[in-house]
Design a protein around this motif. Structure first.
Motif, PDB file in Angstrom:
ATOM      1  N   LEU A  22       0.806  -1.218   0.000  1.00 30.83           N
ATOM      2  CA  LEU A  22       0.000   0.000   0.000  1.00 30.83           C
ATOM      3  C   LEU A  22       0.844   1.275   0.000  1.00 30.83           C
ATOM      4  O   LEU A  22       0.627   2.168  -0.829  1.00 30.83           O
ATOM      5  CB  LEU A  22      -0.947  -0.009   1.207  1.00 30.83           C
ATOM      6  CG  LEU A  22      -2.047  -1.072   1.165  1.00 30.83           C
ATOM      7  CD1 LEU A  22      -2.828  -1.082   2.478  1.00 30.83           C
ATOM      8  CD2 LEU A  22      -2.992  -0.838  -0.016  1.00 30.83           C
ATOM      9  N   SER A  23       1.782   1.380   0.928  1.00 33.99           N
ATOM     10  CA  SER A  23       2.560   2.632   1.022  1.00 33.99           C
ATOM     11  C   SER A  23       3.324   2.962  -0.256  1.00 33.99           C
ATOM     12  O   SER A  23       3.289   4.101  -0.726  1.00 33.99           O
ATOM     13  CB  SER A  23       3.513   2.563   2.221  1.00 33.99           C
ATOM     14  OG  SER A  23       2.786   2.628   3.424  1.00 33.99           O
ATOM     15  N   PRO A  24       4.007   2.008  -0.868  1.00 36.07           N
ATOM     16  CA  PRO A  24       4.774   2.366  -2.078  1.00 36.07           C
ATOM     17  C   PRO A  24       3.974   2.350  -3.376  1.00 36.07           C
ATOM     18  O   PRO A  24       4.424   2.907  -4.377  1.00 36.07           O
ATOM     19  CB  PRO A  24       5.874   1.294  -2.120  1.00 36.07           C
ATOM     20  CG  PRO A  24       5.281   0.121  -1.435  1.00 36.07           C
ATOM     21  CD  PRO A  24       4.358   0.650  -0.391  1.00 36.07           C
ATOM     22  N   HIS A  25       2.770   1.731  -3.377  1.00 37.90           N
ATOM     23  CA  HIS A  25       2.098   1.515  -4.664  1.00 37.90           C
ATOM     24  C   HIS A  25       0.682   2.093  -4.752  1.00 37.90           C
ATOM     25  O   HIS A  25       0.142   2.167  -5.858  1.00 37.90           O
ATOM     26  CB  HIS A  25       2.044   0.009  -4.977  1.00 37.90           C
ATOM     27  CG  HIS A  25       3.388  -0.633  -5.075  1.00 37.90           C
ATOM     28  ND1 HIS A  25       4.244  -0.415  -6.134  1.00 37.90           N
ATOM     29  CD2 HIS A  25       4.037  -1.486  -4.233  1.00 37.90           C
ATOM     30  CE1 HIS A  25       5.357  -1.108  -5.945  1.00 37.90           C
ATOM     31  NE2 HIS A  25       5.260  -1.764  -4.804  1.00 37.90           N
ATOM     32  N   GLY A  55      -1.768   8.158  -2.670  1.00 39.91           N
ATOM     33  CA  GLY A  55      -2.572   8.844  -1.672  1.00 39.91           C
ATOM     34  C   GLY A  55      -2.799   8.059  -0.404  1.00 39.91           C
ATOM     35  O   GLY A  55      -3.510   8.535   0.503  1.00 39.91           O
ATOM     36  N   TYR A  56      -2.200   6.862  -0.291  1.00 42.38           N
ATOM     37  CA  TYR A  56      -2.414   6.050   0.907  1.00 42.38           C
ATOM     38  C   TYR A  56      -1.820   6.723   2.141  1.00 42.38           C
ATOM     39  O   TYR A  56      -0.702   7.228   2.109  1.00 42.38           O
ATOM     40  CB  TYR A  56      -1.797   4.658   0.749  1.00 42.38           C
ATOM     41  CG  TYR A  56      -1.935   3.815   2.000  1.00 42.38           C
ATOM     42  CD1 TYR A  56      -3.155   3.240   2.331  1.00 42.38           C
ATOM     43  CD2 TYR A  56      -0.855   3.632   2.873  1.00 42.38           C
ATOM     44  CE1 TYR A  56      -3.296   2.489   3.489  1.00 42.38           C
ATOM     45  CE2 TYR A  56      -0.991   2.885   4.021  1.00 42.38           C
ATOM     46  CZ  TYR A  56      -2.217   2.318   4.337  1.00 42.38           C
ATOM     47  OH  TYR A  56      -2.364   1.592   5.492  1.00 42.38           O
ATOM     48  N   LYS A  63      -8.587  -3.832  -0.435  1.00 46.49           N
ATOM     49  CA  LYS A  63      -9.733  -4.070  -1.320  1.00 46.49           C
ATOM     50  C   LYS A  63      -9.811  -2.964  -2.373  1.00 46.49           C
ATOM     51  O   LYS A  63      -9.942  -3.240  -3.573  1.00 46.49           O
ATOM     52  CB  LYS A  63     -11.024  -4.125  -0.510  1.00 46.49           C
ATOM     53  CG  LYS A  63     -12.299  -4.260  -1.341  1.00 46.49           C
ATOM     54  CD  LYS A  63     -13.520  -4.314  -0.439  1.00 46.49           C
ATOM     55  CE  LYS A  63     -14.810  -4.450  -1.275  1.00 46.49           C
ATOM     56  NZ  LYS A  63     -15.063  -3.268  -2.125  1.00 46.49           N
ATOM     57  N   ASP A  64      -9.720  -1.718  -1.914  1.00 47.02           N
ATOM     58  CA  ASP A  64      -9.792  -0.597  -2.855  1.00 47.02           C
ATOM     59  C   ASP A  64      -8.639  -0.642  -3.849  1.00 47.02           C
ATOM     60  O   ASP A  64      -8.823  -0.378  -5.045  1.00 47.02           O
ATOM     61  CB  ASP A  64      -9.747   0.728  -2.078  1.00 47.02           C
ATOM     62  CG  ASP A  64     -10.978   0.937  -1.208  1.00 47.02           C
ATOM     63  OD1 ASP A  64     -11.988   0.223  -1.408  1.00 47.02           O
ATOM     64  OD2 ASP A  64     -10.920   1.792  -0.295  1.00 47.02           O
ATOM     65  N   PHE A  65      -7.468  -0.977  -3.368  1.00 48.73           N
ATOM     66  CA  PHE A  65      -6.292  -1.030  -4.243  1.00 48.73           C
ATOM     67  C   PHE A  65      -6.419  -2.127  -5.286  1.00 48.73           C
ATOM     68  O   PHE A  65      -6.193  -1.897  -6.483  1.00 48.73           O
ATOM     69  CB  PHE A  65      -5.039  -1.247  -3.392  1.00 48.73           C
ATOM     70  CG  PHE A  65      -3.787  -1.472  -4.192  1.00 48.73           C
ATOM     71  CD1 PHE A  65      -3.230  -0.450  -4.946  1.00 48.73           C
ATOM     72  CD2 PHE A  65      -3.169  -2.719  -4.214  1.00 48.73           C
ATOM     73  CE1 PHE A  65      -2.083  -0.653  -5.697  1.00 48.73           C
ATOM     74  CE2 PHE A  65      -2.019  -2.927  -4.959  1.00 48.73           C
ATOM     75  CZ  PHE A  65      -1.477  -1.891  -5.703  1.00 48.73           C
TER      76      PHE A  65
END
Length: 392
Positions: free
Chosen positions: A63-66, A69-70, A120-122
């Motif tokens: 999440l953080s690198p990809h 806006g996370y 899930k959103d990602f």
């Protein structure tokens, strides 16, 4: 160079993600809140730490690198839930995990819910590159590894509570298998290592040929009754059966039986997930370390299998109910290379002072075992669901 995209059905991927993530929480469902925090020894982590660490993996590496806006759930959690990844930053010393009264259990469940929603959103929006899909696959298998560790750690926590509370009355009993004697494999060249198209860890790669002498391997595992004979005949009192380091361990620990065994009023009992009970002589012995397995084999005038012998013979016997100690040190296969960055710290950095175990156990998640899987622990470790198969 443009990265290759991996086309995967999003709903199937999300369903698998949810199933694996939910199973970790299902394992913890029988626990009381206080059980989540306990760390009796350095090798055992509190259950709530496992729940946080496996969540941190997805947040940190996906999440953080990809995910544009996370926002991280809590900026302090990298320090709390990083396990051993030097390249990711500072972390809580492993021995201090049991001192973490905060974050609370409810905080960690909120953390899991937040990351799961973000994942899930990602996944619904992203087109995964081949490299990123591999990281996601590693994360799911990493969580499954921690599900097994959760159960081994929960058993240690409850098994060292003086009340011996039951974790669950429903437990799988592993009775002795039909003894078909010994299986003979003739001398020759055998191929060792992962050979498939699905997931495997990097330490399984580097399929190679190995010459093996003729050997005979037991069709069944050692039982409690067999191990009781070793104890009754002074197995823990005779240095001749033990490696020097193992004999030091016996004296330092005043060892006289496998983990969770207790001599009470002249009768052997042991702690199971169902609580304290009489030892069942027909069950397969469990929670022995490498020193004990080697000493038992020496007492029988035999030895433990090399990991290559175990893999070559694995198609001829039933396996998967106990991790089986081998006589092989945990070392890289030919052509083994570490991945760059933090992912490269996953297995390679532990290839020293460890022994290989093969197979799986009753707490290994379904679909997470294969004949090429290389588990590894220090020779002193007993808390894994480990047993003994002999070679002569």
């Amino acid at each position: 160079m443009k990265e290759t995209a991996v086309k995967k059905d999003t709903q199937d991927l999300l369903a698998r993600y949810r199933k694996i993530r939910q199973h970790s929480e299902t394992i913890c469902r029988p626990l009381q809140t206080e059980d989540y925090v306990v760390q009796p020894i350095v090798d055992v982590s509190p259950p709530k730490w496992h729940l946080g660490h496996t969540t941190w993996f997805f947040e940190t590496f996906i999440l953080s690198p990809h995910f544009s806006g996370y926002k991280v759930f809590n900026t302090q959690y990298n320090f709390v839930f990083n396990s051993y990844y030097e390249s990711v930053g500072a972390r809580v010393v492993r021995t201090d995990r049991g001192n973490l009264s905060r974050p609370s259990v409810s905080d960690i469940y909120a953390y899991r819910a937040y990351v799961d929603q973000q994942m899930k959103d990602f996944l619904e929006k992203a087109v995964l590159s081949k490299q990123l899909y591999a990281v996601l696959e590693l994360g799911l298998n990493h969580e499954q590894q921690h599900q097994e560790l959760l159960l081994t750690d929960i058993k240690y926590i409850l098994g060292h509570n003086p009340l011996f509370p039951a974790y669950s009355k429903q437990q799988k009993v592993v009775l002795s298998q039909e003894d078909k004697g010994y299986i003979t494999l003739s001398e020759g060249i055998y191929e060792i290592g992962y050979n498939g198209t699905g997931f495997s860890f990097d330490n399984e790669s580097g399929r190679h040929k190995k010459y093996l002498e003729t050997f005979e391997i037991a069709s069944s595992l050692v039982t409690n009754s067999e191990y009781l004979e070793f104890i009754k005949e002074g197995g823990y009192e005779n240095f001749r059966y033990w490696h020097s380091e193992g004999w030091d361990w016996v004296k330092q620990q005043k060892a006289q039986a496998p983990l969770y065994w207790h001599l009470i009023e002249g009768s052997w009992k042991y702690y199971t997930f169902g609580g304290l009970t009489d030892i069942d002589p027909e069950q397969v012995v469990c929670h022995v370390n490498f020193y004990e397995a080697s000493a038992f084999a020496a007492w029988k005038g035999m030895r433990l299998p090399l990991e290559e012998e175990w893999e070559a013979a694995s198609g001829f016997f039933n396996w998967g109910e106990r991790w089986e100690w081998t006589a092989s040190a945990y070392l890289p296969y030919p052509r083994y290379t570490k991945e760059a960055g933090a992912i490269g710290e996953y297995n390679g950095k532990f290839m020293v002072n460890q022994m290989v175990l093969r197979g799986a156990s009753i707490v290994t998640p379904k679909g997470h075992s294969r004949t090429s899987y290389r588990n590894f622990f220090h020779p002193r470790h007993q808390w894994q669901f480990s047993g003994i198969r002999l070679v002569r």
